[in-house]
Design a protein around this motif. Structure first.
Motif, PDB file in Angstrom:
ATOM      1  N   ARG A  21      36.817  31.049  44.266  1.00 27.98           N
ATOM      2  CA  ARG A  21      36.151  32.079  43.473  1.00 27.98           C
ATOM      3  C   ARG A  21      37.055  32.831  42.390  1.00 27.98           C
ATOM      4  O   ARG A  21      36.421  33.066  41.230  1.00 27.98           O
ATOM      5  N   TRP A  22      38.179  32.707  42.754  1.00 24.13           N
ATOM      6  CA  TRP A  22      39.175  33.725  41.908  1.00 24.13           C
ATOM      7  C   TRP A  22      40.131  32.816  41.153  1.00 24.13           C
ATOM      8  O   TRP A  22      40.816  33.409  40.291  1.00 24.13           O
TER       9      TRP A  22
ATOM     10  N   THR B  70      29.807  37.448  48.940  1.00 19.41           N
ATOM     11  CA  THR B  70      30.039  36.116  48.941  1.00 19.41           C
ATOM     12  C   THR B  70      28.900  35.563  49.558  1.00 19.41           C
ATOM     13  O   THR B  70      28.729  34.379  49.951  1.00 19.41           O
ATOM     14  N   ASP B 130      33.150  43.358  42.356  1.00 17.33           N
ATOM     15  CA  ASP B 130      33.818  42.165  41.730  1.00 17.33           C
ATOM     16  C   ASP B 130      34.898  42.933  40.972  1.00 17.33           C
ATOM     17  O   ASP B 130      36.229  42.387  40.803  1.00 17.33           O
ATOM     18  N   ARG B 188      24.706  27.236  45.835  1.00 12.85           N
ATOM     19  CA  ARG B 188      25.078  27.313  44.678  1.00 12.85           C
ATOM     20  C   ARG B 188      24.392  26.203  43.700  1.00 12.85           C
ATOM     21  O   ARG B 188      23.867  26.190  42.780  1.00 12.85           O
TER      22      ARG B 188
END
Lengths: 193, 193
Positions: A21-22, B70, B130, B188
DNA sequence: GACGTTTGCTACGAGCTCGAAGTAATCTGC
DNA sequence: GCAGATTACTTCGAGCTCGTAGCAAACGTC
């Protein structure tokens, strides 16, 4: 011992999420370090708390008591306790209040500085400290699931982490510890003379 | 950042006292492991708390929010949160109460089991999660003072410690994590379709 | 030797944690 | 299909932490 197994390794699971994700490896590894330390802390703290609670102590109270028990003068100033054990002054006051309630410690005025008060351990306090330590050693510390070599490697890595985060005065630490040990040795020599 | 340097390394000092006083190397090394973990935890937790507080969160609230952010369904049952993050049920209730007050999370009944209630993250909650994570990555995680190799070695040692202390289900951990990742990947794929 | 600053401790209060007891829904065995 | 056990969550309350504000003593400066 007061906790259940989690269904999976939260550290490893988070690390994978972070990588995906990052997209910044240093963030993922840093997060993993923090989470691993947090979880390890909780695991051991649960066990330690169970033991000290059986001796009618909390861990901070036990910690203070132990430092008093090994001090050559059997006493330390509240501000020293606050600084070296990293406990806020208001919390130290509360801890000493409780220890005093249980007659494990006594407040004594400082001989030359009327602002500072000393906490002095009582005979009873010393007995409780020793009993709790023997129990902790046998019930928790000796049973940590790592070989002696790995324990040392772990402690070294954490020392580097703490030093880099300036948790303690790296420059002076060695000599200060030596000073303290000399004072203790002196004290033992004169006590047995 | 909210703390001062201690005058010396408390871990090393205690280790020497233990060796001399208790004469059992495994007790001394075990004590050193616990103390080193405790101190490292405090050092990092101070920094982490400063950051999450700037986003009007506490660490447990942040942790829950991130797991919700998440999750492919954007929701988790309170009991799942309690088990896997090792937070007592009463504390989870309190955390979700506060997150709900701030409109970061919403309580939703479970579709098929009327006993369980789900926490579902809101759009606002996702944004806050986030932002806080980006801040934590940049301000704390990427700045931990250890090389990538040492971070990995540290995380591995702590994983062994936790596994031996049965902090998580070693047998099943790997496959459970895989399952979760597959579900996320599926999600996703269908979301972008 | 008077004045402002620093240091050491305590009182207060807000906030968090979590054990214990309570309620409601579900499951299990018969 | 029902009694008893189990599971999920909440409420309550005791206890701990710690920031803030306050007070008193000591120090530094002139």
């Amino acid at each position: 011992m007061g906790f259940e197994e989690a269904p999976f390794d939260v550290v490893e699971a988070s690390r994978r999420v972070w990588l995906e994700r990052w997209d910044e490896p240093a963030a993922a590894s840093g997060m993993a370090v923090y989470t691993a330390i947090l979880r390890s802390y909780q695991l051991l703290a649960d066990q330690v708390n169970d033991v000290v609670r059986a001796h009618d102590l909390t861990f901070p109270r036990y910690e203070v008591l132990t430092w008093l028990a090994t001090d050559p003068d059997s006493s330390l100033s509240l501000s020293w306790i606050s600084k070296t054990l990293r406990i806020p002054p208001a919390t130290v006051t509360n801890i000493i209040d409780r220890l005093e309630d249980d007659k494990l410690v006594r407040r004594v005025p400082h001989p030359s500085d009327a602002r500072t008060t000393l906490a002095e351990i009582t005979a009873r306090g010393r007995r409780v400290a020793d009993e709790a330590t023997e129990d902790l050693n046998a019930s928790v510390y000796e049973r940590i699931g790592l070989s002696e070599a790995k324990r040392n490697r772990l402690v070294d890595l954490l020392a580097e982490l703490r030093a880099k985060g300036s948790e303690f005065d790296v420059e002076r630490s060695g000599e200060v510890i030596e000073e303290v040990r000399l004072r203790q040795a002196d004290h033992r020599r004169s006590a047995s003379a």
